[in-house]
Design an enzyme around this catalytic site. Sequence first.
Site, PDB file in Angstrom:
ATOM      1  N   GLU A 159      -4.047   8.331   7.598  1.00  0.00           N
ATOM      2  CA  GLU A 159      -5.047   7.440   7.012  1.00  0.00           C
ATOM      3  C   GLU A 159      -5.302   6.233   7.919  1.00  0.00           C
ATOM      4  OE1 GLU A 159      -5.591   4.613   3.011  1.00  0.00           O
ATOM      5  OE2 GLU A 159      -4.039   6.169   3.060  1.00  0.00           O
ATOM      6  N   GLU A 202       2.355   1.822  -3.399  1.00  0.00           N
ATOM      7  CA  GLU A 202       1.320   2.369  -4.298  1.00  0.00           C
ATOM      8  C   GLU A 202       1.215   3.888  -4.148  1.00  0.00           C
ATOM      9  OE1 GLU A 202      -2.949   3.624  -3.518  1.00  0.00           O
ATOM     10  OE2 GLU A 202      -2.670   1.540  -2.905  1.00  0.00           O
ATOM     11  N   HIS A 203       1.218   4.367  -2.911  1.00  0.00           N
ATOM     12  CA  HIS A 203       1.094   5.799  -2.660  1.00  0.00           C
ATOM     13  C   HIS A 203       2.276   6.581  -3.230  1.00  0.00           C
ATOM     14  CE1 HIS A 203      -2.173   6.928   0.371  1.00  0.00           C
ATOM     15  NE2 HIS A 203      -2.459   5.690   0.014  1.00  0.00           N
ATOM     16  N   HIS A 215       0.835  -1.203   0.000  1.00  0.00           N
ATOM     17  CA  HIS A 215       0.000   0.000   0.000  1.00  0.00           C
ATOM     18  C   HIS A 215       0.867   1.249   0.000  1.00  0.00           C
ATOM     19  CE1 HIS A 215      -2.237   3.165   2.333  1.00  0.00           C
ATOM     20  NE2 HIS A 215      -3.132   2.902   1.403  1.00  0.00           N
TER      21      HIS A 215
END
Length: 211
Positions: free
Chosen positions: A133, A60-61, A57
Amino acid sequence: DNEIFDTLTSVLIQDCPVLDDFGYALTKNNKIQNYCFNNINWKVPSTDIKVSDGIAHFLEHVKFNESDDSTAHDYFNTLGASINAFTTFNFTSYEVFSSNDFDKCLNHLLDYVQKPYFTDENVEKEQGIIGQEIKMYDDSANWRMLFGVLEGLFVNHTVRDDIAGTVESISKIDSKLLYNCYNTFYDLSNMAILAFSTLVCIASLMILPSN
């Protein structure tokens, strides 16, 4: 139109042997004219390879960064296109939605996904963003209930771990680790491409051999 689509798809597959290196799906769009959706999926690390929780993740960011002062968003904004990405338990997906410049959109989607740019500075910046987040989802009753169930059902499987990791686990991620994971898992053998398009969009996939 269906005959043209079938013929064009056959020519594309025949003339683009690179498609044999990864999975692909081409779907004709009959309802919306001049619309293209291209999607690239990459498998996330298998359960027998241990990396920092949340690494897929996080990658990906930070993958949207193309230089110190530009991101993939900047380029696609000039084309009036929209991009997004998300990570699941099984794969990371990079998407572009557009109504024009189909070949440019697909070409740059392939470019920025295949050209990593990780620095200590953009990693540190992303740690703060993803940390917020994670805390946001920690306050979500539905999200905590989901992982409470998964943690109760699975003792050792990584499906019990939050996709985003924890604030502590992402603090251990650095640019070197990102490059190691990228070079290990972002390989054509792990890649699949999906195109949901008009005939014009499908024709734009002919750029694949040059990328």
